[in-house]
Design an enzyme around this catalytic site. Structure first.
Site, PDB file in Angstrom:
ATOM      1  N   PRO A   1       0.840  -1.207   0.000  1.00  0.00           N
ATOM      2  CA  PRO A   1       0.000   0.000   0.000  1.00  0.00           C
ATOM      3  C   PRO A   1       0.868   1.247   0.000  1.00  0.00           C
ATOM      4  O   PRO A   1       1.797   1.369   0.797  1.00  0.00           O
ATOM      5  CB  PRO A   1      -0.788  -0.130   1.311  1.00  0.00           C
ATOM      6  N   MET A   2       0.579   2.173  -0.915  1.00  0.00           N
ATOM      7  CA  MET A   2       1.324   3.430  -1.010  1.00  0.00           C
ATOM      8  C   MET A   2       0.336   4.568  -1.184  1.00  0.00           C
ATOM      9  O   MET A   2      -0.458   4.572  -2.128  1.00  0.00           O
ATOM     10  CB  MET A   2       2.299   3.391  -2.194  1.00  0.00           C
ATOM     11  N   ALA A   3       0.381   5.517  -0.258  1.00  0.00           N
ATOM     12  CA  ALA A   3      -0.553   6.638  -0.297  1.00  0.00           C
ATOM     13  C   ALA A   3      -0.392   7.410  -1.596  1.00  0.00           C
ATOM     14  O   ALA A   3       0.716   7.752  -2.008  1.00  0.00           O
ATOM     15  CB  ALA A   3      -0.315   7.565   0.897  1.00  0.00           C
TER      16      ALA A   3
ATOM     17  N   GLN B   1      -6.691  -0.791   3.777  1.00  0.00           N
ATOM     18  CA  GLN B   1      -5.806  -0.394   4.875  1.00  0.00           C
ATOM     19  C   GLN B   1      -6.363   0.807   5.624  1.00  0.00           C
ATOM     20  O   GLN B   1      -6.819   1.775   5.024  1.00  0.00           O
ATOM     21  CB  GLN B   1      -4.402  -0.069   4.360  1.00  0.00           C
TER      22      GLN B   1
ATOM     23  N   CYS C   1       3.764   3.593   8.229  1.00  0.00           N
ATOM     24  CA  CYS C   1       3.947   4.838   7.484  1.00  0.00           C
ATOM     25  C   CYS C   1       4.870   5.788   8.254  1.00  0.00           C
ATOM     26  O   CYS C   1       4.609   6.100   9.414  1.00  0.00           O
ATOM     27  CB  CYS C   1       2.601   5.523   7.238  1.00  0.00           C
TER      28      CYS C   1
ATOM     29  N   ASN D   1       9.062  -6.909   3.049  1.00  0.00           N
ATOM     30  CA  ASN D   1       8.913  -5.686   2.263  1.00  0.00           C
ATOM     31  C   ASN D   1      10.175  -4.841   2.418  1.00  0.00           C
ATOM     32  O   ASN D   1      10.800  -4.844   3.465  1.00  0.00           O
ATOM     33  CB  ASN D   1       7.675  -4.927   2.767  1.00  0.00           C
TER      34      ASN D   1
ATOM     35  N   ARG E   1       7.725   0.822  -3.984  1.00  0.00           N
ATOM     36  CA  ARG E   1       8.211   1.896  -4.864  1.00  0.00           C
ATOM     37  C   ARG E   1       8.702   1.383  -6.216  1.00  0.00           C
ATOM     38  O   ARG E   1       8.582   2.084  -7.221  1.00  0.00           O
ATOM     39  CB  ARG E   1       9.326   2.666  -4.142  1.00  0.00           C
TER      40      ARG E   1
END
Length: 344
Positions: free
Chosen positions: A37-39, A91, A121, A221, A246
Site C-alpha cells: 500500500p502506497m498513499a 488499509q 507509514c 517488504n 516503490r
C-alpha cells in the site's frame, strides 16, 4: 549476457513457493507477490493494473480512521473497490481505539474482505497524530488497537509495520508476537525503522527472526526491485510472501517479470516503447474514467513521469505534459511522445 540461473539456483524454478497460493483468514491469494500500500499510488486503477500483470494481492492505499468515518470525496475514491479481483484488502490507520474499530467495520460494510492496519507509514503528518510507525513507541497502545480491530470485524485483520520506531530500539519481535496473540492473520514487515524512512538498505535479519518465531504468514517488504532481489529476500528471510512498493511505480509489469524468472530462470527484456505506450495509455484511460476530468488529469502526471523516466528527451516532454490541463490534451501529448520513440 546469459541471464539464466545457475544450476545451484534450481530451487527457484517452477514450483517456487512464491508462486504458490497463500491463505489469509480463509481467503486464497493467487500467489505470494504482493503490491505494498502506497498513499497516492495504490488506488483502484493501479491495483487492478498490477494484478493484471500477475500480482497476487494488492492492499489499498491508507485511509485514516477519521477520513474513513467522515467519508470525504478523496476518501471515497480510496474506498472504491469496483472491478477488483478478490480478496479485497483495505488499509486503515489511526491511534484512537474506538475510531479504528469503527473504520474497520465501515470498510467491511463497504466491501473489504481483509482489513490491514498501518503501523509502518513514516510520513510526518501521520506520525504527528501518533499513527503509522509512530505507534511503535507505545506497545500498549499497539496491543489495544490490534485487539479492538480484530474484535470489531468478522474478517481477517493483517498488520503492516516496520522494525521499530528508531535504530537501536527495534521491537518488531515483541510487536509481531503480540500481533499473533491478538489474532492478526498475517504481518507485513518493512525492513527499516521509522527513523530510517527509505534511506540506506532494508535489513532482513529481523524479518527472518519473526518468521522463525510466529506461526502466521510473514510478508517481507523493502527494496525488492528486481526478480533476483525477490529471490534474495525470500532466501534471506524465509518469508511467506514478498511485498513490492516503490519499484512498481512506473513498472507494474515487475510482477510478471518476477513470476517469469521464478518459473524459468530467465529475465524478460524491458517492455518495448510500443508495449509501454499500450500500457501507459490504458492506465490513463482507467485513471480518467475513475477520477474524472480534473483529478484524473492531475493524478496521472506522476505516473506518466515514472513511465517515461530515462527515455530520450523525456525531461522536455514532461514539462510540456505538466502544462496540459485537460485529459484529452494530456493523452494526446503522451501518445505522440511514445509513438515518436516507438518508431525511432
Amino acid at each position: 549476457m546469459d541471464h539464466s540461473l545457475q544450476s545451484s539456483d534450481a530451487q527457484v524454478l517452477a514450483s517456487h513457493p512464491l508462486l504458490q497460493p497463500l491463505y489469509i483468514g480463509g481467503f486464497e491469494i493467487q500467489n505470494r507477490l504482493m503490491v505494498a500500500p502506497m498513499a497516492g499510488v495504490t488506488d483502484n486503477p493501479f491495483r487492478r493494473l498490477c494484478k493484471s500483470f500477475g500480482a497476487g494481492h494488492a492492499v489499498s492505499e491508507m485511509m485514516t480512521a477519521d477520513a474513513t468515518l467522515y467519508a470525504h470525496k478523496k476518501s471515497l475514491f480510496r474506498a472504491n473497490f469496483d472491478g477488483e479481483i478478490a480478496p479485497i484488502s483495505a488499509q486503515i490507520a489511526g491511534a484512537d481505539v474506538d475510531k479504528i474499530a469503527e473504520a474497520a467495520r465501515y470498510q467491511v460494510s463497504n466491501g473489504a474482505q481483509i482489513i490491514d492496519i498501518n503501523m509502518g507509514c513514516p510520513v510526518k503528518k501521520i506520525c504527528r497524530k501518533l499513527a503509522g510507525s509512530a505507534l511503535l513507541q507505545d506497545e500498549d497502545l499497539v496491543a489495544r488497537l490490534l485487539d479492538a480491530t480484530v474484535a470489531a470485524v468478522d474478517a481477517p485483520v493483517t498488520l503492516k509495520t516496520r522494525l521499530g520506531y528508531e535504530n537501536g530500539n527495534e521491537n518488531i519481535l515483541r510487536i509481531a508476537k503480540r500481533a499473533e496473540e491478538s489474532g492478526i492473520a498475517a504481518i507485513a514487515i518493512h525492513g527499516r525503522t521509522r527513523e530510517e524512512k527509505y534511506t540506506g538498505n532494508a535489513r532482513y535479519e529481523l524479518i527472518r527472526e519473526v518468521k522463525e518465531m510466529v506461526d502466521i504468514p510473514v510478508i517481507a517488504n523493502g527494496d525488492i526491485d528486481s526478480p533476483q532481489k525477490a529471490v534474495e529476500v525470500y532466501n534471506k528471510t524465509g518469508c511467506d510472501a514478498t511485498m513490492i512498493g516503490r519499484a512498481a511505480q512506473g513498472q507494474p509489469w515487475l510482477f510478471r517479470d518476477i513470476a517469469h524468472y521464478l518459473e524459468t530462470g530467465d529475465l524478460l527484456p524491458a517492455p518495448s516503447i510500443t508495449e509501454l505506450r499500450q500500457i501507459v495509455l490504458a492506465h490513463l484511460e482507467a485513471l480518467y474514467a475513475f477520477y474524472g476530468e480534473y483529478s484524473g488529469c492531475r493524478i496521472a502526471r506522476k505516473h506518466i513521469a515514472w513511465y517515461t523516466s530515462g527515455i530520450e528527451d523525456s525531461n522536455a516532454f514532461r514539462q510540456a505534459m505538466y502544462a496540459e490541463e485537460t485529459t484529452a490534451g494530456q493523452y494526446k501529448v503522451v501518445d505522440q511522445f511514445l509513438s515518436l520513440h516507438a518508431d525511432a
